[in-house]
Each structure stands twice: as C-alpha cells, then as structure tokens.
Motif scaffolding. Structure first.
Motif, PDB file in Angstrom:
ATOM      1  N   LEU A  37       0.814  -1.217   0.000  1.00  0.00           N
ATOM      2  CA  LEU A  37       0.000   0.000   0.000  1.00  0.00           C
ATOM      3  C   LEU A  37       0.851   1.273   0.000  1.00  0.00           C
ATOM      4  O   LEU A  37       0.388   2.338  -0.406  1.00  0.00           O
ATOM      5  CB  LEU A  37      -0.924   0.015   1.223  1.00  0.00           C
ATOM      6  CG  LEU A  37      -2.131  -0.929   1.155  1.00  0.00           C
ATOM      7  CD1 LEU A  37      -2.739  -1.115   2.531  1.00  0.00           C
ATOM      8  CD2 LEU A  37      -3.164  -0.397   0.175  1.00  0.00           C
ATOM      9  N   PHE A  38       2.078   1.139   0.446  1.00  0.00           N
ATOM     10  CA  PHE A  38       2.946   2.312   0.553  1.00  0.00           C
ATOM     11  C   PHE A  38       3.957   2.417  -0.587  1.00  0.00           C
ATOM     12  O   PHE A  38       4.818   3.304  -0.574  1.00  0.00           O
ATOM     13  CB  PHE A  38       3.683   2.285   1.896  1.00  0.00           C
ATOM     14  CG  PHE A  38       2.767   2.288   3.093  1.00  0.00           C
ATOM     15  CD1 PHE A  38       2.079   3.438   3.441  1.00  0.00           C
ATOM     16  CD2 PHE A  38       2.577   1.145   3.842  1.00  0.00           C
ATOM     17  CE1 PHE A  38       1.222   3.452   4.530  1.00  0.00           C
ATOM     18  CE2 PHE A  38       1.728   1.143   4.937  1.00  0.00           C
ATOM     19  CZ  PHE A  38       1.047   2.300   5.285  1.00  0.00           C
ATOM     20  N   ALA A  93      -0.915   7.610   6.988  1.00  0.00           N
ATOM     21  CA  ALA A  93      -0.576   6.295   7.528  1.00  0.00           C
ATOM     22  C   ALA A  93       0.916   5.997   7.356  1.00  0.00           C
ATOM     23  O   ALA A  93       1.522   5.313   8.192  1.00  0.00           O
ATOM     24  CB  ALA A  93      -1.413   5.220   6.832  1.00  0.00           C
ATOM     25  N   GLU A  94       1.484   6.528   6.288  1.00  0.00           N
ATOM     26  CA  GLU A  94       2.906   6.318   6.034  1.00  0.00           C
ATOM     27  C   GLU A  94       3.751   6.970   7.130  1.00  0.00           C
ATOM     28  O   GLU A  94       4.773   6.423   7.542  1.00  0.00           O
ATOM     29  CB  GLU A  94       3.286   6.884   4.663  1.00  0.00           C
ATOM     30  CG  GLU A  94       4.670   6.491   4.197  1.00  0.00           C
ATOM     31  CD  GLU A  94       4.888   6.831   2.742  1.00  0.00           C
ATOM     32  OE1 GLU A  94       5.686   6.133   2.095  1.00  0.00           O
ATOM     33  OE2 GLU A  94       4.269   7.789   2.245  1.00  0.00           O
ATOM     34  N   ALA A 106       5.097  -1.249   9.687  1.00  0.00           N
ATOM     35  CA  ALA A 106       3.978  -1.380   8.740  1.00  0.00           C
ATOM     36  C   ALA A 106       2.751  -2.061   9.320  1.00  0.00           C
ATOM     37  O   ALA A 106       1.618  -1.709   8.974  1.00  0.00           O
ATOM     38  CB  ALA A 106       4.445  -2.121   7.491  1.00  0.00           C
ATOM     39  N   THR A 107       2.943  -3.045  10.206  1.00  0.00           N
ATOM     40  CA  THR A 107       1.787  -3.792  10.714  1.00  0.00           C
ATOM     41  C   THR A 107       1.466  -3.448  12.164  1.00  0.00           C
ATOM     42  O   THR A 107       0.758  -4.195  12.837  1.00  0.00           O
ATOM     43  CB  THR A 107       2.026  -5.314  10.571  1.00  0.00           C
ATOM     44  OG1 THR A 107       3.250  -5.670  11.241  1.00  0.00           O
ATOM     45  CG2 THR A 107       2.110  -5.715   9.110  1.00  0.00           C
ATOM     46  N   HIS A 108       1.960  -2.318  12.638  1.00  0.00           N
ATOM     47  CA  HIS A 108       1.603  -1.861  13.977  1.00  0.00           C
ATOM     48  C   HIS A 108       0.100  -1.586  14.017  1.00  0.00           C
ATOM     49  O   HIS A 108      -0.490  -1.134  13.030  1.00  0.00           O
ATOM     50  CB  HIS A 108       2.388  -0.595  14.317  1.00  0.00           C
ATOM     51  CG  HIS A 108       2.224  -0.143  15.739  1.00  0.00           C
ATOM     52  ND1 HIS A 108       1.168   0.647  16.145  1.00  0.00           N
ATOM     53  CD2 HIS A 108       2.979  -0.373  16.845  1.00  0.00           C
ATOM     54  CE1 HIS A 108       1.282   0.894  17.444  1.00  0.00           C
ATOM     55  NE2 HIS A 108       2.382   0.291  17.898  1.00  0.00           N
ATOM     56  N   GLU A 109      -0.516  -1.843  15.160  1.00  0.00           N
ATOM     57  CA  GLU A 109      -1.978  -1.714  15.246  1.00  0.00           C
ATOM     58  C   GLU A 109      -2.466  -0.307  14.915  1.00  0.00           C
ATOM     59  O   GLU A 109      -3.569  -0.141  14.369  1.00  0.00           O
ATOM     60  CB  GLU A 109      -2.458  -2.118  16.643  1.00  0.00           C
ATOM     61  CG  GLU A 109      -1.914  -1.291  17.783  1.00  0.00           C
ATOM     62  CD  GLU A 109      -2.385  -1.783  19.147  1.00  0.00           C
ATOM     63  OE1 GLU A 109      -2.350  -0.985  20.096  1.00  0.00           O
ATOM     64  OE2 GLU A 109      -2.785  -2.961  19.246  1.00  0.00           O
ATOM     65  N   SER A 110      -1.661   0.718  15.194  1.00  0.00           N
ATOM     66  CA  SER A 110      -2.069   2.088  14.863  1.00  0.00           C
ATOM     67  C   SER A 110      -2.093   2.306  13.351  1.00  0.00           C
ATOM     68  O   SER A 110      -2.977   2.997  12.827  1.00  0.00           O
ATOM     69  CB  SER A 110      -1.102   3.097  15.504  1.00  0.00           C
ATOM     70  OG  SER A 110      -1.175   3.030  16.909  1.00  0.00           O
ATOM     71  N   VAL A 111      -1.142   1.705  12.644  1.00  0.00           N
ATOM     72  CA  VAL A 111      -1.089   1.806  11.188  1.00  0.00           C
ATOM     73  C   VAL A 111      -2.264   1.041  10.578  1.00  0.00           C
ATOM     74  O   VAL A 111      -2.952   1.547   9.675  1.00  0.00           O
ATOM     75  CB  VAL A 111       0.244   1.265  10.635  1.00  0.00           C
ATOM     76  CG1 VAL A 111       0.262   1.332   9.107  1.00  0.00           C
ATOM     77  CG2 VAL A 111       1.415   2.048  11.225  1.00  0.00           C
TER      78      VAL A 111
END
Length: 209
Positions: free
Chosen positions: A43-44, A114-115, A123-128
């Motif tokens: 996605l980034f 988000a980036e 990349a897979t942190h819950e906030s992201v």
C-alpha cells in the motif's frame, strides 16, 4: 509498468492473497504474518518499476500464487468459493472506484498520513492498521455493493481483527488496481484461466519457501 501475462498474474496473485487472508482472519481471528505484511507494505509503494516490486519480491506472493492456482483450476471447496466472492467483489468495486477521483484523492491523502505512522512504528503496527481500516471505511466501503465479510461473529466483533480485515480489503483493492493497470479484465478470469494457472505454476517454481 508493463502489461504482460506475468504482470497480470502477479497482480491477480496479490488479489487472491488478500481475499484468502480476509477469509482466514474472519474465520480464525489470526492471519499468516509474512503474506499479511507483504500486502500491507504494498500500500505504501509508489512508482514501482515492475509489478513484483510492489510486493517486494516473488516469494512475498507465494501464498497468493498457490491460492490462485487452486481457485482457477476449479479445485475448490465451500470456503474457497468465499475467497472468489471477495476477489470478484473487489474487481467490481475497482471499476467504480476508478471513476471517483474524490475517493482516490481521499485514499492518497490517507495513505500519506498512515505512512508517517508506519515510519514512526512499523507497517503492521496496530495504529497503522487502524489508520488503513479508516481509509477503507471512508472510501471503498461507501461504494455499492458493499463487501459483506462472513466469519466467526466473535472475531468480527473484535476491533483489532475488524481493522485487519478492512486493511486487507484495502490492500486487495491495491492489487485490483494493479490488475487493471496491467491490462487485466474480468472476462480473462473465465477464458484465460489455463494461461494464468500455467504462469502461476512457473512463478511458484521460482519462489523460495
């Protein structure tokens, strides 16, 4: 970006990988980390030189290539039908999204925010993942027909699991857009299945376990 059979196969594998992980997460409340992270990272990625660069490397799509080969070979069970339903739904919504510049701009702006979170965490942190889920809710989820995800009620009621499902659907849309950009069309899923299965088999032979 080139428009070869390989490009379309890779994009389709990304789409099947997302759909499969959506089903897996909704049913089990868990997701395979490596293929999940590859999709979130996609996605980034902007201005990739090749289709495979979007996902990192070929091995990142191994799960999707395996699911795609099975699906298009017709060796499916009831749960596999669910995966195909998600694939077709995303391809349908991709055509509608392409005509909505406002939603495309909202997605682009959301991914930039988000980036910044990804750079601070990972990349897979819950906030992201929560930020990516919000992008899905505010854009793709507003299009009709909405994608109805089926699974265990207890899992889908869990906010973190629901966020992962939505983030995966957003990543699936990324692959659907890539499929369209590489010359893919829904009729090819009916009349070019054998070619995609053969190419998926060839690419799987090149991946590392």
């Amino acid at each position: 970006m080139s428009k070869t059979l390989t490009d379309r196969t890779l994009a389709l594998a990304g789409l099947f990988q997302a759909a499969s992980l959506v089903a897996q997460t909704a049913r089990r409340g868990m997701v395979e980390q490596a293929p999940f992270e590859a999709l979130i990272r996609s996605l980034f990625v902007r201005d990739a030189e090749t289709t495979v660069d979007v996902y990192g490397d070929l091995s990142a799509l191994r799960h999707g290539l395996q699911i795609m080969r099975k699906q298009l070979s017709g060796k499916v069970d009831e749960q596999d039908v669910e995966v195909m339903r998600y694939v077709v739904a995303l391809l349908t919504l991709e055509r509608k999204l392409a005509a909505r510049k406002d939603l495309l701009n909202t997605i682009a702006e959301g991914l930039q925010k988000a980036e910044r979170q990804r750079d601070h965490f990972h990349a897979t942190h819950e906030s992201v993942i929560a930020a990516l889920a919000d992008i899905y809710i505010n854009t793709i989820s507003t299009l009709q027909p909405r994608i109805m995800v089926t699974g265990e009620h207890g899992h889908l009621q869990n906010p973190d699991i629901a966020n992962r499902v939505r983030a995966l659907l957003l990543a699936g849309m990324r692959s659907a857009v890539l499929w369209s950009q590489s010359g893919g069309a829904r009729w090819q899923l009916l009349f070019k299945r054998k070619a995609f299965v053969t190419e998926a088999q060839r690419l799987l032979a090149l991946t590392t376990h």
